[in-house]
Design an enzyme around this catalytic site. Structure first.
Site, PDB file in Angstrom:
ATOM      1  N   SER A   1      -2.672   3.850  -4.299  1.00  0.00           N
ATOM      2  CA  SER A   1      -1.717   2.828  -4.740  1.00  0.00           C
ATOM      3  C   SER A   1      -2.477   1.675  -5.408  1.00  0.00           C
ATOM      4  CB  SER A   1      -0.884   2.357  -3.549  1.00  0.00           C
ATOM      5  OG  SER A   1       0.177   1.537  -3.949  1.00  0.00           O
TER       6      SER A   1
ATOM      7  N   ARG B   1       9.963  -7.332   2.352  1.00  0.00           N
ATOM      8  CA  ARG B   1       9.450  -6.090   2.924  1.00  0.00           C
ATOM      9  C   ARG B   1      10.507  -4.980   2.875  1.00  0.00           C
ATOM     10  NH1 ARG B   1       5.198  -2.928   3.337  1.00  0.00           N
ATOM     11  NH2 ARG B   1       5.113  -1.736   5.270  1.00  0.00           N
TER      12      ARG B   1
ATOM     13  N   ASP C   1       7.118  10.791  -5.285  1.00  0.00           N
ATOM     14  CA  ASP C   1       6.725   9.378  -5.427  1.00  0.00           C
ATOM     15  C   ASP C   1       7.335   8.839  -6.720  1.00  0.00           C
ATOM     16  OD1 ASP C   1       5.546   6.913  -5.678  1.00  0.00           O
ATOM     17  OD2 ASP C   1       3.479   7.643  -5.552  1.00  0.00           O
TER      18      ASP C   1
ATOM     19  N   HIS D   1       6.123   7.609  -1.979  1.00  0.00           N
ATOM     20  CA  HIS D   1       4.846   6.935  -2.223  1.00  0.00           C
ATOM     21  C   HIS D   1       3.974   6.895  -0.971  1.00  0.00           C
ATOM     22  CE1 HIS D   1       2.010   4.406  -4.275  1.00  0.00           C
ATOM     23  NE2 HIS D   1       2.174   3.411  -3.418  1.00  0.00           N
ATOM     24  N   ASP D   2       4.582   6.791   0.195  1.00  0.00           N
ATOM     25  CA  ASP D   2       3.827   6.718   1.443  1.00  0.00           C
ATOM     26  C   ASP D   2       3.045   7.987   1.755  1.00  0.00           C
ATOM     27  OD1 ASP D   2       4.246   4.127   2.169  1.00  0.00           O
ATOM     28  OD2 ASP D   2       5.738   4.538   3.717  1.00  0.00           O
TER      29      ASP D   2
END
Length: 385
Positions: A151, A221, A321, A354-355
């Site tokens: 990332s 967040r 992602d 994405h994680d």
């Protein structure tokens, strides 16, 4: 596989001012870092791991006084793991502007004797790389075996290959991008506005008021977390499940509280984040994400941008992602191939969005492991020569 075990953070102070891309400079700053493994005699086995938005220098292992505080990439780094600390000397550095030890908005500004707050200068990916290079100098590391990151960390690794082509032999860029899309910048700005509009933000000087803009941080967040997950992953984990079916009788509450499990999950993540992260740091890091665009100096031509690179490259992306999609990694691969660089590319079909770069996926981990085995063979071959 076992963790590397108990680790201890270290700090290094720098008196010489660091000239920043913004034109500002930072003096009397410190960097927090951790190291794992043993640096060999010729210092050829060092690997730098660059961190993403809300991570830090604490890449692997755990602290003696807090065993539950396990490094954010502990599944990747350690004895016998893909980045094997029995072979490599691994360094994790906390970026300037962070809230985890390196000089940032919460620290004292030597010019005023007060906390920096909003006066902390805007930093960029390139500024972080410049600071990391100074740390490497102090550690006597002229060249890294590899620089690696996922990332935002991948952006730093890519910047290393451009800014210091002779100082790394391999560059590992995972779930990253050569620049943010307009949609990504938009998400970041909405998150920043949540913080900036919180009454407890006080123009960035909330420390003096003994408050924290928790609501703004919480919403920021929540926005960010949505972008880290895939639609499929959310559907599988939460779907349209109601939070408390027994209490509600399986019916909606017909209000603006929490009905769905996904709402409960996001608010929990937001509340937890607001307890430990700094609002000014969030603003700084998301802006650094926005500004990263090394091809801007070359009229957007990524091939020309990467022409000076000398490293061998490993890139990985994940099919679900949508924040940093595989198309963006392919752009980098194509530009590198146009420059006749050696490139290994893995596009992993994983459901986690994405994680995924942080999670345990056998195909992904095995690809990284195999790549580092090649790095190790090269390193030992050079030592023998």
């Amino acid at each position: 596989m076992p963790s590397i075990g108990i680790v201890s953070p270290q700090t290094m102070h720098f008196a010489e001012p660091l000239q920043l891309q913004s034109g500002a400079s930072l003096r009397d700053y410190m960097l927090m870092y951790e190291t794992y493994g043993t640096l060999n005699a010729d210092k050829s086995n060092a690997v730098l791991v660059c961190h993403a938005l809300n991570a830090s220098h604490h890449v692997a292992g755990y602290y003696a006084d807090n065993p539950k505080n396990v490094g954010w990439w502990d599944n990747m780094v350690g004895p016998g793991k893909p980045l094997d600390t029995d072979k490599f000397f691994v360094i994790g550095v906390n970026n300037l502007g962070s809230c985890f030890g390196s000089t940032g908005p919460m620290h004292i500004n030597p010019e005023t004797g007060k906390q920096y707050g909003a006066a902390f200068p805007v930093v960029t990916v390139e500024d972080w790389v410049a600071a990391q290079a100074r740390l490497a100098d102090q550690l006597g590391i002229a060249q890294f075996a590899a620089v690696m990151g996922g990332s935002l960390g991948g952006m730093q690794a890519l910047a290393w290959s451009i800014m210091h082509p002779e100082r790394l032999r391999h560059c590992l860029v995972i779930a990253s991008t050569p620049k943010l899309s307009a949609q990504n910048i938009a998400f970041n700005d909405v998150a920043r506005q949540a913080i900036l509009s919180d009454p407890d933000y006080h123009g960035g000087d909330f420390y003096e008021h003994s408050v924290v803009p928790k609501n703004g941080l919480k919403v920021a967040r929540m926005i960010g977390h949505i972008t880290y997950l895939s639609d499929d992953d959310m559907a599988e984990k939460f779907g349209r499940k109601l939070r408390d079916i027994a209490a509600s009788g399986g019916e909606y509450k017909f209000g603006f509280g929490i009905d769905f499990e996904i709402e409960s999950y996001l608010r929990y993540q937001g509340d937890k984040f607001a307890e430990y992260f700094d609002a000014n740091t969030y603003l700084l890091i998301t802006k650094a994400l926005d500004y990263f665009d090394p091809a801007r100096k070359f009229d957007g031509d990524l091939t020309k941008t990467l022409a000076a690179t000398r490293a061998k490259f490993f890139l990985a992306s994940f099919t679900t992602d949508w924040r940093f999609s595989p198309e963006r990694s392919r752009e980098i691969v194509q530009a590198l191939l146009a420059n006749r660089r050696e490139v290994t590319y893995a596009e992993i079909d994983a459901p986690h969005g994405h994680d995924a770069f942080l999670l345990e996926d056998a195909r992904y981990m095995n690809m990284v492991r195999a790549y580092y085995e090649q790095v190790w063979k090269e390193t030992t071959k050079e030592q023998a020569a």
